[in-house]
Structure formats: structure tokens, C-alpha cells
Design an enzyme around this catalytic site. Structure first.
Site, mmCIF file in Angstrom:
data_model
loop_
_atom_site.group_PDB
_atom_site.id
_atom_site.type_symbol
_atom_site.label_atom_id
_atom_site.label_comp_id
_atom_site.label_asym_id
_atom_site.label_seq_id
_atom_site.Cartn_x
_atom_site.Cartn_y
_atom_site.Cartn_z
ATOM 1 N N HIS A 38 19.788 34.173 -22.413
ATOM 2 C CA HIS A 38 19.218 33.206 -23.355
ATOM 3 C C HIS A 38 17.911 33.691 -23.943
ATOM 4 C CE1 HIS A 38 21.221 29.068 -23.093
ATOM 5 N NE2 HIS A 38 22.058 29.913 -22.532
ATOM 6 N N SER A 105 30.978 33.777 -28.154
ATOM 7 C CA SER A 105 30.627 33.639 -29.570
ATOM 8 C C SER A 105 29.237 33.070 -29.784
ATOM 9 C CB SER A 105 31.664 32.767 -30.286
ATOM 10 O OG SER A 105 31.747 31.486 -29.686
ATOM 11 N N GLY A 106 28.555 32.626 -28.729
ATOM 12 C CA GLY A 106 27.142 32.302 -28.814
ATOM 13 C C GLY A 106 26.805 30.881 -29.212
ATOM 14 N N GLU A 107 25.491 30.605 -29.181
ATOM 15 C CA GLU A 107 24.956 29.311 -29.584
ATOM 16 C C GLU A 107 23.809 29.524 -30.560
ATOM 17 O OE1 GLU A 107 24.298 30.169 -26.218
ATOM 18 O OE2 GLU A 107 26.139 29.446 -25.300
ATOM 19 N N SER A 173 37.395 28.612 -25.302
ATOM 20 C CA SER A 173 37.327 27.155 -25.419
ATOM 21 C C SER A 173 38.480 26.589 -26.238
ATOM 22 C CB SER A 173 36.002 26.741 -26.065
ATOM 23 O OG SER A 173 35.862 27.327 -27.347
ATOM 24 N N LYS A 194 40.111 23.667 -17.312
ATOM 25 C CA LYS A 194 41.265 23.280 -18.112
ATOM 26 C C LYS A 194 42.388 24.295 -17.930
ATOM 27 C CE LYS A 194 38.728 20.807 -21.735
ATOM 28 N NZ LYS A 194 38.431 20.747 -23.191
#
Length: 321
Positions: A38, A105-107, A173, A194
């Protein structure tokens, strides 16, 4: 047998503490470790965000057995994929074959700092796919020239390559990310238990490959204190991936989670010191088919008691599931 890991969460501890904690986790018998990557913490109350790759280099030298892994690095914006490949090769050499490169893929939280805006999810996944292909090519050796939709690589070559290949993991996701992971990755990463994600991963070529999950927990002999700490530092986690990938900074996460209650966190995260509660929180990952589960102890100043408790009580109970 499912393996259980320890998380070096860079958002909640400084670099020296992170290294000391993973050394303690190795001594306590955790099977593997993962490290977040981060530029910002999720919330200001977490208070930290050191450079994960420096921490990993120090951890590689300070530990002897425990595997290391990024969980996860975004190789598309803040870092160029050619640089990520070089970092991964170096970490594999320093750790003597104990490193795995987890990619995602990041934030916006972390990637916005270099400017250029934050693309939509479709573009982010296209960029991830191209980045993974570049990283794989460089880690395979030889010169790489690439001129794609998003990246250029000019006559690049890694001069220090490990004998043990760096396994690549991709965080998933949905179906598009599962397709990328199944086709290009050596393992899959998910933060929710999931089963359909693993089914899609297998359908796209992931059958038989490791699958790694992660679960936040908040150990404390005082359950009320644990709930309070989980709410203070981890309420961002209830927002879901579609929200969390878009918000640009800790103040945005604070505003978005202003109506999350401590009781909501007590339902979402196992809090206190009831071993059975922690085991039941892990069980959905095991039942879904995950082969590894990394635990995140909430609170940078509360790692030592958690690690000691995990060694004495939690890890034996998890391994007896």
C-alpha cells in the site's frame, strides 16, 4: 491439508515492527506469510504505509523457513510491470526460493498518487492481463520487447534470475479476473470464500493449482476492546470490492463507513479469544476449497499476543478441523 498463514499488514505497522512480527510468526509455526503493498492506509487510524518491497527484503534476511508473498501488488500504475518483474526476481534470490508474487488490478487508494486518473474496471483488468504477460516473459529469461495497448518494454532483460521460478498469483473477484488467473497464473487469490470463484478459475485452466484466501480477525482477551478496535481500524472492509477499489483516500473511506456500527463489525469479524468462533470463521474458506488461508490480526500494536495465542491455541485448533 489446508495451510494457515500470517499477514504483514503494512497499513497498520511500521517496517521494523512488520519484520519482527513475521519472525515471531515463523517461530510460532505459521505455514506461510503474505504482505500487503500500500501507499496509503485504508483509514487514518491504522496510521502506516511503509514500502512493502523494502520490508520483504528485510524479512527475507530475517527469516529462514516461512514463505513470503505479496497480497497483492498492482503492476499496472504505480509500478511498471518490467520493474515488478525485477523486484520479484530479486526477492526470490534473497529468500532462497520462498517468494510468490501476488498480483491484482489495484485500488485508487494506492494508485492515484502517480496521476493520470483511475480507469474503469474493464480497463484495469486489460492492463493487468498485459502486465502479467510482460512479467512472465521477463521472468522466463532473455530480452523482451513489447509494444501493447498499455505498455512498452524496450530491450529489457533481468540479469539476476533465480533458479527457482517465481510463482505468480492473481487476485479474482469475477469471471474476467478468473479467466486471467486460470490462464496465466500459478495460483489464485481471493478475499471472500466464494466457491464460484474457484470453479471459474478451474474452468479457465486453474485446476489443481493452489488457492489462497485471507480473513481478518481481532484477538483480545477483552472482547469489547477487540470489537472497538475492529470498528476503528477495519470497518472499511465491509464496503465490498466495487466500492473499495474506487475511493481515493482514508478520508473517503472514513466518510463512506460513517454508519457502520461496532455490532456490524462483531458480526463480520471474529473478535475476542473464543477459539471456536475463529475456527468457524475460517471454515467457509476450507469448505469452498481454499488450500491456504492467511489471517490478518487487526491492530499493529496487538500482534505479539495474537501470535502467542495462535501458537498455543488457534493453530492447533485450525489444524484439527
Amino acid at each position: 491439508m489446508v495451510q494457515f498463514g500470517y499477514t504483514m499488514m503494512t497499513e497498520q505497522s511500521g517496517p521494523r515492527a512488520l519484520v519482527a512480527d513475521v519472525v515471531a510468526a515463523e517461530q510460532a509455526g505459521f505455514d506461510f506469510s503474505v504482505t500487503s503493498d500500500h501507499y496509503f492506509p485504508w483509514l487514518a487510524s491504522q496510521g502506516h504505509a511503509p514500502y512493502a518491497w523494502s520490508v520483504l527484503g528485510a524479512a527475507a534476511q530475517a527469516t529462514r523457513r516461512i514463505p513470503l508473498m505479496t497480497y497483492v501488488t498492482c503492476p499496472t500504475t504505480r509500478y511498471h510491470p518490467a520493474v515488478v518483474a525485477q523486484k520479484a526476481a530479486t526477492l526470490q534470490l534473497l529468500s532462497e526460493g520462498r517468494f510468490r508474487l501476488g498480483l491484482g488490478s489495484g485500488e485508487s487508494l494506492n494508485e492515484h498518487v502517480v496521476g493520470g486518473g483511475w480507469p474503469d474496471a474493464r480497463v484495469r483488468l486489460d492492463k493487468l492481463e498485459e502486465a502479467v504477460e510482460i512479467i512472465k516473459a521477463l521472468l522466463s529469461g532473455g530480452y523482451v520487447n513489447h509494444h501493447g495497448a498499455h505498455y512498452d518494454v524496450e530491450n529489457a532483460k533481468l540479469w539476476d534470475l533465480p533458479d527457482v521460478a517465481v510463482p505468480l498469483g492473481v487476485a479474482v473477484s469475477g469471471d474476467r479476473s478468473c479467466e486471467i488467473a486460470g490462464r496465466l497464473a500459478d495460483l489464485v487469490i481471493a478475499t471472500e470464500p466464494k466457491e464460484e470463484l474457484l470453479t471459474d478459475f478451474d474452468r479457465h485452466g486453474g485446476g489443481g493449482k493452489p488457492r489462497v484466501g485471507q480473513l481478518p480477525v481481532c484477538y483480545d482477551t477483552d472482547r469489547d476492546a477487540a470489537v472497538k478496535r475492529a470498528h476503528d481500524q477495519f470497518r472499511w472492509s465491509v464496503g465490498g470490492w466495487k466500492v473499495n477499489s474506487e475511493l481515493p483516500g482514508p478520508s473517503a473511506f472514513a466518510q463512506a463507513t460513517q454508519y457502520v456500527r461496532p455490532d456490524d463489525m462483531a458480526e463480520a469479524v471474529p473478535c475476542g479469544d473464543d477459539v471456536g468462533r475463529f475456527v468457524e470463521a475460517v471454515r467457509p474458506f476450507v469448505d469452498a476449497g481454499f488450500t491456504e488461508v492467511a489471517l490478518v490480526q487487526i491492530g499493529g500494536d496487538h500482534q505479539k499476543p495474537f501470535i502467542e495465542w495462535a501458537q498455543d491455541k488457534l493453530l492447533p485448533a485450525l489444524r484439527a478441523m
